[in-house]
Design a protein around this motif. Structure first.
Motif, PDB file in Angstrom:
ATOM      1  N   PHE A 224       0.824  -1.194   0.000  1.00 41.22           N
ATOM      2  CA  PHE A 224       0.000   0.000   0.000  1.00 41.22           C
ATOM      3  C   PHE A 224       0.869   1.259   0.000  1.00 41.22           C
ATOM      4  CE2 PHE A 224      -3.674   2.583   0.952  1.00 41.22           C
ATOM      5  CZ  PHE A 224      -4.676   1.874   0.330  1.00 41.22           C
ATOM      6  N   PRO A 225       0.501   2.285  -0.764  1.00 42.33           N
ATOM      7  CA  PRO A 225       1.325   3.500  -0.855  1.00 42.33           C
ATOM      8  C   PRO A 225       1.278   4.338   0.420  1.00 42.33           C
ATOM      9  CG  PRO A 225      -0.712   3.784  -2.088  1.00 42.33           C
ATOM     10  CD  PRO A 225      -0.682   2.347  -1.643  1.00 42.33           C
ATOM     11  N   GLU A 226       2.253   5.251   0.540  1.00 42.64           N
ATOM     12  CA  GLU A 226       2.309   6.204   1.642  1.00 42.64           C
ATOM     13  C   GLU A 226       2.364   7.615   1.064  1.00 42.64           C
ATOM     14  OE1 GLU A 226       5.507   5.365   4.266  1.00 42.64           O
ATOM     15  OE2 GLU A 226       4.812   3.346   4.768  1.00 42.64           O
ATOM     16  N   GLY A 234       8.449  18.554  -0.318  1.00 43.13           N
ATOM     17  CA  GLY A 234       7.223  18.796  -1.050  1.00 43.13           C
ATOM     18  C   GLY A 234       6.249  17.649  -0.868  1.00 43.13           C
ATOM     19  N   VAL A 235       5.396  17.442  -1.864  1.00 46.29           N
ATOM     20  CA  VAL A 235       4.464  16.311  -1.836  1.00 46.29           C
ATOM     21  C   VAL A 235       5.248  15.035  -2.133  1.00 46.29           C
ATOM     22  CG1 VAL A 235       2.412  15.291  -2.875  1.00 46.29           C
ATOM     23  CG2 VAL A 235       2.544  17.770  -2.532  1.00 46.29           C
ATOM     24  N   GLN A 236       5.078  14.018  -1.291  1.00 45.46           N
ATOM     25  CA  GLN A 236       5.855  12.795  -1.405  1.00 45.46           C
ATOM     26  C   GLN A 236       4.912  11.601  -1.455  1.00 45.46           C
ATOM     27  OE1 GLN A 236       8.990  12.545   1.468  1.00 45.46           O
ATOM     28  NE2 GLN A 236       9.656  10.502   0.855  1.00 45.46           N
ATOM     29  N   ILE A 237       5.071  10.754  -2.483  1.00 49.62           N
ATOM     30  CA  ILE A 237       4.266   9.546  -2.668  1.00 49.62           C
ATOM     31  C   ILE A 237       5.215   8.377  -2.908  1.00 49.62           C
ATOM     32  CG2 ILE A 237       2.454   8.419  -4.008  1.00 49.62           C
ATOM     33  CD1 ILE A 237       1.515  11.172  -4.890  1.00 49.62           C
ATOM     34  N   SER A 238       5.070   7.325  -2.119  1.00 49.12           N
ATOM     35  CA  SER A 238       5.901   6.135  -2.308  1.00 49.12           C
ATOM     36  C   SER A 238       4.992   4.929  -2.485  1.00 49.12           C
ATOM     37  CB  SER A 238       6.836   5.923  -1.122  1.00 49.12           C
ATOM     38  OG  SER A 238       6.120   5.722   0.070  1.00 49.12           O
ATOM     39  N   PRO A 255       9.648   3.097  -5.489  1.00 48.49           N
ATOM     40  CA  PRO A 255       9.736   4.410  -6.134  1.00 48.49           C
ATOM     41  C   PRO A 255       9.107   5.455  -5.208  1.00 48.49           C
ATOM     42  CG  PRO A 255       8.689   2.758  -7.551  1.00 48.49           C
ATOM     43  CD  PRO A 255       8.702   2.212  -6.173  1.00 48.49           C
ATOM     44  N   ASP A 256       9.868   6.465  -4.877  1.00 48.49           N
ATOM     45  CA  ASP A 256       9.442   7.491  -3.911  1.00 48.49           C
ATOM     46  C   ASP A 256       9.566   8.840  -4.613  1.00 48.49           C
ATOM     47  OD1 ASP A 256       8.961   9.080  -1.721  1.00 48.49           O
ATOM     48  OD2 ASP A 256      10.182   7.897  -0.357  1.00 48.49           O
ATOM     49  N   TYR A 257       8.427   9.374  -5.038  1.00 49.10           N
ATOM     50  CA  TYR A 257       8.457  10.637  -5.783  1.00 49.10           C
ATOM     51  C   TYR A 257       8.276  11.808  -4.833  1.00 49.10           C
ATOM     52  CZ  TYR A 257       7.312  14.444  -8.902  1.00 49.10           C
ATOM     53  OH  TYR A 257       7.306  15.659  -9.545  1.00 49.10           O
ATOM     54  N   MET A 258       9.213  12.787  -4.908  1.00 48.25           N
ATOM     55  CA  MET A 258       9.155  14.015  -4.114  1.00 48.25           C
ATOM     56  C   MET A 258       9.084  15.194  -5.067  1.00 48.25           C
ATOM     57  SD  MET A 258      12.071  13.010  -1.285  1.00 48.25           S
ATOM     58  CE  MET A 258      13.166  12.340  -2.533  1.00 48.25           C
ATOM     59  N   ARG A 727       9.007  21.199   8.378  1.00 50.51           N
ATOM     60  CA  ARG A 727       7.613  20.930   8.733  1.00 50.51           C
ATOM     61  C   ARG A 727       7.065  19.904   7.756  1.00 50.51           C
ATOM     62  NH1 ARG A 727       8.369  26.411   9.223  1.00 50.51           N
ATOM     63  NH2 ARG A 727       7.781  27.364  11.222  1.00 50.51           N
ATOM     64  N   GLY A 728       6.239  18.999   8.263  1.00 50.96           N
ATOM     65  CA  GLY A 728       5.690  17.989   7.374  1.00 50.96           C
ATOM     66  C   GLY A 728       4.390  17.416   7.897  1.00 50.96           C
ATOM     67  N   ILE A 729       3.510  17.021   6.966  1.00 50.37           N
ATOM     68  CA  ILE A 729       2.278  16.293   7.273  1.00 50.37           C
ATOM     69  C   ILE A 729       2.380  14.938   6.594  1.00 50.37           C
ATOM     70  CG2 ILE A 729      -0.231  16.241   7.021  1.00 50.37           C
ATOM     71  CD1 ILE A 729      -0.200  19.278   7.010  1.00 50.37           C
ATOM     72  N   TYR A 730       2.104  13.888   7.342  1.00 50.49           N
ATOM     73  CA  TYR A 730       2.320  12.534   6.854  1.00 50.49           C
ATOM     74  C   TYR A 730       1.034  11.727   7.014  1.00 50.49           C
ATOM     75  CZ  TYR A 730       7.107  14.102   7.471  1.00 50.49           C
ATOM     76  OH  TYR A 730       8.266  14.830   7.419  1.00 50.49           O
ATOM     77  N   LEU A 731       0.698  10.932   5.976  1.00 49.50           N
ATOM     78  CA  LEU A 731      -0.501  10.108   5.988  1.00 49.50           C
ATOM     79  C   LEU A 731      -0.128   8.682   5.620  1.00 49.50           C
ATOM     80  CD1 LEU A 731      -3.605   9.754   6.099  1.00 49.50           C
ATOM     81  CD2 LEU A 731      -3.627  10.271   3.639  1.00 49.50           C
ATOM     82  N   ASN A 732      -0.472   7.753   6.499  1.00 48.65           N
ATOM     83  CA  ASN A 732      -0.361   6.327   6.224  1.00 48.65           C
ATOM     84  C   ASN A 732      -1.771   5.747   6.243  1.00 48.65           C
ATOM     85  OD1 ASN A 732       2.160   7.181   7.872  1.00 48.65           O
ATOM     86  ND2 ASN A 732       2.829   5.367   6.784  1.00 48.65           N
ATOM     87  N   PHE A 733      -2.120   5.053   5.173  1.00 47.53           N
ATOM     88  CA  PHE A 733      -3.456   4.468   5.079  1.00 47.53           C
ATOM     89  C   PHE A 733      -3.320   3.078   4.493  1.00 47.53           C
ATOM     90  CE2 PHE A 733      -7.512   3.622   2.972  1.00 47.53           C
ATOM     91  CZ  PHE A 733      -8.404   3.906   3.995  1.00 47.53           C
ATOM     92  N   VAL A 734      -3.839   2.092   5.211  1.00 48.21           N
ATOM     93  CA  VAL A 734      -3.702   0.714   4.771  1.00 48.21           C
ATOM     94  C   VAL A 734      -5.035   0.013   4.900  1.00 48.21           C
ATOM     95  CG1 VAL A 734      -2.678  -1.524   5.313  1.00 48.21           C
ATOM     96  CG2 VAL A 734      -1.249   0.496   5.266  1.00 48.21           C
TER      97      VAL A 734
END
Length: 765
Positions: A224-226, A234-238, A255-258, A727-734
């Motif tokens: 599942f992605p993070e 910036g916006v980060q999707i892995s 693959p971790d796109y920033m 500063r960062g906001i992080y979301l993990n959803f599984v």
């Protein structure tokens, strides 16, 4: 094929089949996804006597034509091997070897339970087709509906016009609807075609094909992605992809796109050749980092291995390298944290026998952000021999080492060191205490070559130092009362006399030596330095004590340790290094306290106090409130004066206070937060707040992180051009059951960031 009919009146086909139902309840856990009661029969002796291919049918009424069709009505129970069927009525075509059943139909075998409108089974091929089915997989939370469910001869499932979830039927937070699902019972994975994912009954994703696990068995597929967003990346999707190459090998490609930097590729390859050999490779690469002005390529490679060759030989390898000093500060590596600034490169092979061992080691340590590089060990050979009760309880030990020190900078001196350390130890132990006498001879030889670093060393040095150590401890205990509570109190005074001879060591280079910590346990060491390049002379007496309180359940409730060293002579070696004042007659007074103040309140403190100058050299304290697992409030403070920056030689005082908490908002919803403040700089150094929801079938974590960044000088950017805070906001959803198991839990959130949660070591709830 043998068919035997057993007709009984008024049998209850809904009775529990104890073994299957107990297994299902244990595996399904707190989600309470409970399949219907399994069919059973009363005649256990009849079932136990059946062969694997035999069929037993029980019903209220039956009618059979010889070699034609048999009819059964009323509480029909059908058993063949591990398969059991209950229905209102059933027919058996003996010529076609076919069973048809309908009405309140329940089908159970070792892997799953199915309810259906009707069933058609071919008994020779062990195939069955159920219409209007609802299914539950034993040992898993997986359940769903299917217009048609086919059980193949290999005990696989093929479901048509079906759905799939791990949520309870009454609370389906997510549902996967599919044209076809095939579940392989041997591989323990499912294949899904033409599917759409619904969350809260809202379609959010179309999936033409995917595979999902139905057990803990490994299989290739996307995890599942993070998602996150921060001021530095910036916006980060892995989106991790897991490749199960074989039972011995696997690989995870992430693959971790920033948006601020570009595409960051992370690869982890693990090998498990046997129980004795295992390890992993990591390669990470970010090409053309857009965040930095000159767009450099940034990379990491790492190898870790440990293995057993046979019962005597062991091998170990650990190697890590990065492109620049700020790699871990800027990028979310899978190898190290941002607080780690030392990279170990080490290879070691060891041989063990009962009384002796030896090992050969090479080592290089890269310190990120430090201009001065440490020496390399190229190589080091150790030999250790032990003889217990050599003569009348006298033990003999021999430790030897030969080490070659090299440096990456040719201007530094190099050396070969031979150290031989024989010792005689007479230990006396008993219930009332212990007394240990130790005599050592420290013989060290150096062969050195001068460099151009301005520090002259002698070409050859022979250093012989005698050492005597006497260490004794007495154990007292008594029963006492405090605040109307009964306790057992111990009082354990301890003393140590240490004599270490003096030799001038100014002609020896410093290759692997540094000052050791002066905490309570450090007061009773026989060395002031790590390594062997500096051995401080000593003529000193250490006095200390430990007292403990145990409650009626023999659990430790309080532990207090206090100690100090009294010097009979000043250390000439430390004086030569300008490390102490010439008038120093005592060490710091070291004290440590761990105590349960009251009920759920715990205090942990440590102090190093200079009694001659009246200054605190180091202090820290934590106050915990822990009423139950999952609930915590911790207040902390630490003070360290005159901390020297190795690059600038400037000294600063560290004075920081913080608070950390985790608390359940509801049964499945937890809050974790911390706040740390620098009292000298009058600014926050870290703020973290996160909430985590976790049910049986899905989990989500949303967190906010604000922290000071550790920025080092490197070839890519100046410190002044780098951001001081992040500063960062992080979301993990599984969604559990779709390639992931969710966040690791509240304990994992407590350890995120610069300051980890530390629980007092000696006390228990």
């Amino acid at each position: 094929m043998h068919i035997r009919y057993f007709v009984a009146l008024c049998l209850c086909s809904s009775a529990l089949l104890e073994s299957n139902n107990a297994y299902a309840e244990q595996a399904l856990g707190h989600c309470a996804i409970t399949p219907p009661l399994s069919p059973s029969v009363n005649d256990r002796s009849a079932i136990s006597s059946l062969k694997q291919d035999d069929i037993l049918i029980i019903s209220d009424k039956s009618y059979a034509e010889m070699d034609q069709t048999a009819y059964f009505e009323g509480n029909v129970s059908f058993s063949q091997g591990s398969r059991h069927i209950a229905a209102n009525k059933a027919t058996v075509d003996q010529q076609k070897q076919q069973l048809n059943a309908e009405g309140n139909l329940i089908f159970v075998d070792e892997l799953f339970t199915v309810t259906a409108e009707e069933l058609e089974a071919k008994m020779i091929s062990n195939q069955a087709t159920l219409s209007g089915a609802r299914y539950w997989l034993h040992g898993q939370q997986i359940n769903g509906d299917a217009q048609q469910l086919e059980i193949t001869g290999e005990n696989n499932l093929v479901l048509s016009d079906t759905n799939f979830t791990t949520c309870p039927p009454e609370s389906q937070s997510w549902l996967l609807e599919a044209k076809t699902i095939k579940i392989d019972s041997e591989e323990e994975w499912g294949e899904i075609w033409d599917a759409k994912l619904r969350v809260a009954n809202i379609p959010i994703m179309y999936i033409p094909y995917m595979t999902v696990p139905i057990s803990d068995k490994r299989k290739s597929g996307f995890l599942f992605p993070e998602f996150s967003t921060s001021t530095t990346n910036g916006v980060q999707i892995s989106v991790p992809y897991y490749w199960n190459i074989s039972p011995q090998y696997d690989l995870t490609l992430t693959p971790d796109y920033m948006s601020s930097r570009g595409l960051f590729l992370k690869t982890e390859f693990r090998y498990m050749g046997s129980e004795q050999q295992s390890g992993q490779f990591n390669v990470e690469y970010l090409g053309d980092d857009r965040k930095l002005s000159n767009s450099p390529d940034r990379y990491l490679y790492h190898w870790n291995h440990q293995g057993v060759i046979d019962e005597n030989w062991r091998v170990k390898v650990n190697y890590t390298n990065v492109s620049d000093n700020n790699y871990f500060n800027d990028l979310s590596s899978d190898v190290n944290r941002s607080t780690d600034n030392q990279l170990s490169r080490m290879g070691e092979i060891s041989y063990f026998q009962q009384n002796w061992d030896m090992n050969l080691r090479v080592q290089d340590i890269k310190v990120l952000g430090e201009e001065e590089k440490p020496y390399q060990v190229m190589p080091q050979l150790n030999f250790n021999y032990r003889s217990v009760d050599l003569f009348d309880s006298l033990d003999f030990n021999l430790n030897t080492e030969i080490t070659n020190f090299q440096h990456q900078d040719d201007t530094f001196s190099t050396a070969t060191r031979l150290h031989i350390e024989p010792s005689l130890v007479l230990p006396i132990h008993g219930p009332v205490g212990s007394f240990t006498s130790e005599l050592k001879l420290l013989q060290t030889n150096y062969w050195q070559q001068n460099g151009d670093d301005g520090f002259d060393v002698d070409d050859s040095v022979s250093r012989t130092i005698p050492q005597v150590r006497l260490n004794g401890q007495i154990n007292f205990e008594r029963n006492t009362e405090y605040l109307s509570q009964s306790y057992r109190q111990t009082f354990e005074p301890q003393m140590q006399y240490l004599y270490v001879g003096y030799e001038d060591q100014t002609g020896i280079g410093v290759y692997d030596s540094a000052f050791l910590q002066e905490d309570y346990f450090g007061l009773f060491r026989d060395r002031r330095f790590s390594g062997l390049d500096r051995i401080a002379d000593a003529n000193q007496l250490t006095l200390g004590f430990t007292t403990r309180l145990f409650d009626e359940n023999n659990l430790e409730q309080t532990k207090l340790s206090v100690g100090q060293i009294f010097f009979f002579e000043e250390s000439k070696v430390l004086r030569d290094l300008n490390a102490i004042a010439s008038s120093q007659s005592t060490s710091v007074l070291a004290a440590e306290l761990e105590t349960r103040l009251y009920d759920d309140w715990f205090l942990s403190t440590s102090l190093q106090f200079d009694t001659e100058d009246g200054d605190s050299k180091k202090s820290q304290a934590t106050l915990d409130y822990r009423p139950m697992p999952g609930k915590l409030v911790q207040f902390s403070y630490r003070y360290v004066p005159d901390l020297v920056n190795n690059n600038t030689n400037d000294s600063v005082n560290i004075s920081q206070a913080g608070v950390r908490t985790t608390w359940p908002i509801m049964d499945d919803l937890h809050f974790v937060g911390n706040f740390y403040y620098d009292l000298n700089e009058r600014r926050s150094v870290e703020t973290y707040a996160g909430i985590q929801y976790e049910s049986c079938c899905w989990a989500m974590r949303l967190s906010y992180h604000y922290r000071i960044k550790t920025n080092y000088e490197d070839d890519f950017s100046e410190i002044d051009s780098r951001e001081q805070f992040e500063r960062g906001i992080y979301l993990n959803f599984v969604i559990k059951g779709l390639g992931g198991s969710g966040p690791l839990g509240v304990e994992d959130m407590l350890n995120e960031g610069l300051f980890n949660y530390r629980k007092p070591l000696y006390l228990r709830n």
